[in-house]
Design an enzyme around this catalytic site. Sequence first.
Site, PDB file in Angstrom:
ATOM      1  N   PRO A   1       0.914  -1.172  -0.185  1.00 25.96           N
ATOM      2  CA  PRO A   1      -0.087   0.130  -0.119  1.00 25.96           C
ATOM      3  C   PRO A   1       0.609   1.196  -0.297  1.00 25.96           C
ATOM      4  CG  PRO A   1      -0.073  -0.993   1.817  1.00 25.96           C
ATOM      5  CD  PRO A   1       0.905  -1.589   1.501  1.00 25.96           C
ATOM      6  N   ASP A   2       0.435   2.438  -0.412  1.00 26.10           N
ATOM      7  CA  ASP A   2       1.092   4.039  -0.377  1.00 26.10           C
ATOM      8  C   ASP A   2       0.919   4.212   1.131  1.00 26.10           C
ATOM      9  OD1 ASP A   2      -0.659   5.370  -2.916  1.00 26.10           O
ATOM     10  OD2 ASP A   2      -1.507   4.696  -1.060  1.00 26.10           O
ATOM     11  N   PHE A   3       0.767   5.662   0.738  1.00 25.97           N
ATOM     12  CA  PHE A   3       0.753   6.012   2.544  1.00 25.97           C
ATOM     13  C   PHE A   3      -0.750   6.727   2.517  1.00 25.97           C
ATOM     14  CE2 PHE A   3       4.598   5.080   4.550  1.00 25.97           C
ATOM     15  CZ  PHE A   3       5.382   4.834   3.219  1.00 25.97           C
TER      16      PHE A   3
ATOM     17  N   ASN B   1      11.088   5.057  -1.062  1.00 26.97           N
ATOM     18  CA  ASN B   1      10.317   3.594  -0.870  1.00 26.97           C
ATOM     19  C   ASN B   1      11.774   2.726  -0.411  1.00 26.97           C
ATOM     20  OD1 ASN B   1       8.421   4.883  -2.745  1.00 26.97           O
ATOM     21  ND2 ASN B   1       8.843   3.651  -4.365  1.00 26.97           N
TER      22      ASN B   1
ATOM     23  N   HIS C   1      15.439   7.418   1.872  1.00 29.33           N
ATOM     24  CA  HIS C   1      14.323   7.081   3.043  1.00 29.33           C
ATOM     25  C   HIS C   1      15.493   6.439   3.514  1.00 29.33           C
ATOM     26  CE1 HIS C   1      11.126  10.315   1.755  1.00 29.33           C
ATOM     27  NE2 HIS C   1      12.346  10.673   2.121  1.00 29.33           N
TER      28      HIS C   1
HETATM   29  N1  APR Z   1      -0.199   4.916 -10.631  1.00 29.99           N
HETATM   30  C1  APR Z   1       0.868   6.241 -10.194  1.00 29.99           C
HETATM   31  N2  APR Z   1       0.126   6.850  -9.364  1.00 29.99           N
HETATM   32  C2  APR Z   1      -0.142   5.978  -8.178  1.00 29.99           C
HETATM   33  C3  APR Z   1      -0.462   5.230  -7.625  1.00 29.99           C
HETATM   34  C4  APR Z   1      -0.100   3.923  -9.048  1.00 29.99           C
HETATM   35  N3  APR Z   1      -0.597   2.685  -9.261  1.00 29.99           N
HETATM   36  N4  APR Z   1      -0.511   4.294  -6.702  1.00 29.99           N
HETATM   37  C5  APR Z   1      -0.755   5.178  -6.340  1.00 29.99           C
HETATM   38  N5  APR Z   1      -0.333   6.462  -6.737  1.00 29.99           N
HETATM   39  C6  APR Z   1       0.075   8.245  -6.022  1.00 29.99           C
HETATM   40  C7  APR Z   1      -1.040   8.488  -5.447  1.00 29.99           C
HETATM   41  O1  APR Z   1      -2.118   9.376  -5.451  1.00 29.99           O
HETATM   42  C8  APR Z   1      -0.521   9.526  -4.797  1.00 29.99           C
HETATM   43  O2  APR Z   1      -0.382  10.330  -5.431  1.00 29.99           O
HETATM   44  O3  APR Z   1       1.191   7.863  -5.651  1.00 29.99           O
HETATM   45  C9  APR Z   1       1.130   8.923  -4.239  1.00 29.99           C
HETATM   46  C10 APR Z   1       2.121   8.496  -3.243  1.00 29.99           C
HETATM   47  O4  APR Z   1       1.847   9.137  -2.602  1.00 29.99           O
HETATM   48  P1  APR Z   1       2.186   9.059  -0.623  1.00 29.99           P
HETATM   49  O5  APR Z   1       1.198   7.634  -0.462  1.00 29.99           O
HETATM   50  O6  APR Z   1       2.560  10.198  -0.204  1.00 29.99           O
HETATM   51  O7  APR Z   1       3.935   8.353  -1.132  1.00 29.99           O
HETATM   52  P2  APR Z   1       4.786   8.682  -1.031  1.00 29.99           P
HETATM   53  O8  APR Z   1       4.478  10.248  -2.024  1.00 29.99           O
HETATM   54  O9  APR Z   1       5.811   7.388  -1.676  1.00 29.99           O
HETATM   55  O10 APR Z   1       5.388   9.179   0.358  1.00 29.99           O
HETATM   56  C11 APR Z   1       6.301   9.791   0.437  1.00 29.99           C
HETATM   57  O11 APR Z   1       6.036   9.873   3.085  1.00 29.99           O
HETATM   58  O12 APR Z   1       5.761   8.720   4.577  1.00 29.99           O
HETATM   59  C12 APR Z   1       6.617   9.474   4.786  1.00 29.99           C
HETATM   60  O13 APR Z   1       8.443   8.170   4.345  1.00 29.99           O
HETATM   61  C13 APR Z   1       7.130   8.047   3.667  1.00 29.99           C
HETATM   62  O14 APR Z   1       8.332   7.244   1.795  1.00 29.99           O
HETATM   63  C14 APR Z   1       7.125   7.964   2.122  1.00 29.99           C
HETATM   64  C15 APR Z   1       7.374  10.014   2.227  1.00 29.99           C
END
Ligand code: APR
Length: 278
Positions: free
Chosen positions: A45-47, A119, A138
């Site tokens: 999962p993303d965050f 990541n 990170h």
């Molecule tokens: N294809 C394209 N974009 C996607 C997909 C996908 N399959 N799935 C998710 N996304 C997008 C989301 O819409 C969002 O804009 O990816 C982005 C993910 O954002 P976050 O969840 O905030 O993740 P990230 O930007 O990596 O977070 C940064 O936050 O908690 C800290 O250290 C942690 O490295 C992390 C940092």
Amino acid sequence: GGQGKKPKVLSGKDIPSLVKYMKSKDCKNVFLMLGAGVSTSAGIPDFRSPETGLYSNLARLNLPHPEAVFEINFFRRNPVPFYTLAHELYPGKFRPTITHSFIRLLSEKSLLHTCFTQNIDTLERRAGVPDDKIIEAHGSFATQRCVDCGEPYDDEKMKEHILEKKIAKCPECGGYVKPDIVFFGEGLPPQFIQSLPNLRKADLLIVMGTSLTVQPFASLAGMVDTTCPRVLINLDRVGDFGSRSDDVVLLGKCDDIVRDLCKELGWEEELNELWETT
Ligand code: APR
Ligand code: ZN
């Protein structure tokens, strides 16, 4: 003015224009910025995505607020939530995505200068991207140390503890052991800081799967020359993309957009071959 850099102008803001530029002699050094969105199709999962994002699914860890799971002061008081999450996210359980294979293909085509990633899943290196082209801004689970005395801790012992959901304690002082993942409030690795000036060499910046909400990583997008086209591949528009004349915004799932891009580049076969053998 003098012989300043010839403005590299894209003929349009679509994939064919981007591909024409990528095939030109002007495009030599491609820089990438990755976020959790490139690993969601791997099952990680993303965050911050609503509903599916990690931060809206940590209620079971009863944290004061979701980010506490990555806060150093919270960890010192209570390492259980982080270790629980680490057990779920631990590298080795997930397969790289077709987007990760695209990054390897850019490297094999001698176009990839540096892949900056936020990541901690190490899927870039698992996909075969050369280590010396990856900057894990990170940190990652690769190494760990005591949060109190800094004593490094054995890799295998740490892996056992995480897989068995046991908290690893420092043999020297009894402090909690934490992987070298950058927690909120901690500095980024020196390798990241030292590589920032290289962004001036970028002929193309591709940003994929990130909300660009965490500093200082997000600021990289503003460090490339104004003559360097910037491409955003993301479910939604983020950062200041669209503010520069050569910004290209491709909204959608990164795996789908990467496939379209590789089709136009004539790399579709090689991409599938790489991914099938990952
Ligand atoms: N294809 C394209 N974009 C996607 C997909 C996908 N399959 N799935 C998710 N996304 C997008 C989301 O819409 C969002 O804009 O990816 C982005 C993910 O954002 P976050 O969840 O905030 O993740 P990230 O930007 O990596 O977070 C940064 O936050 O908690 C800290 O250290 C942690 O490295 C992390 C940092
Ligand atoms: Zn110690």
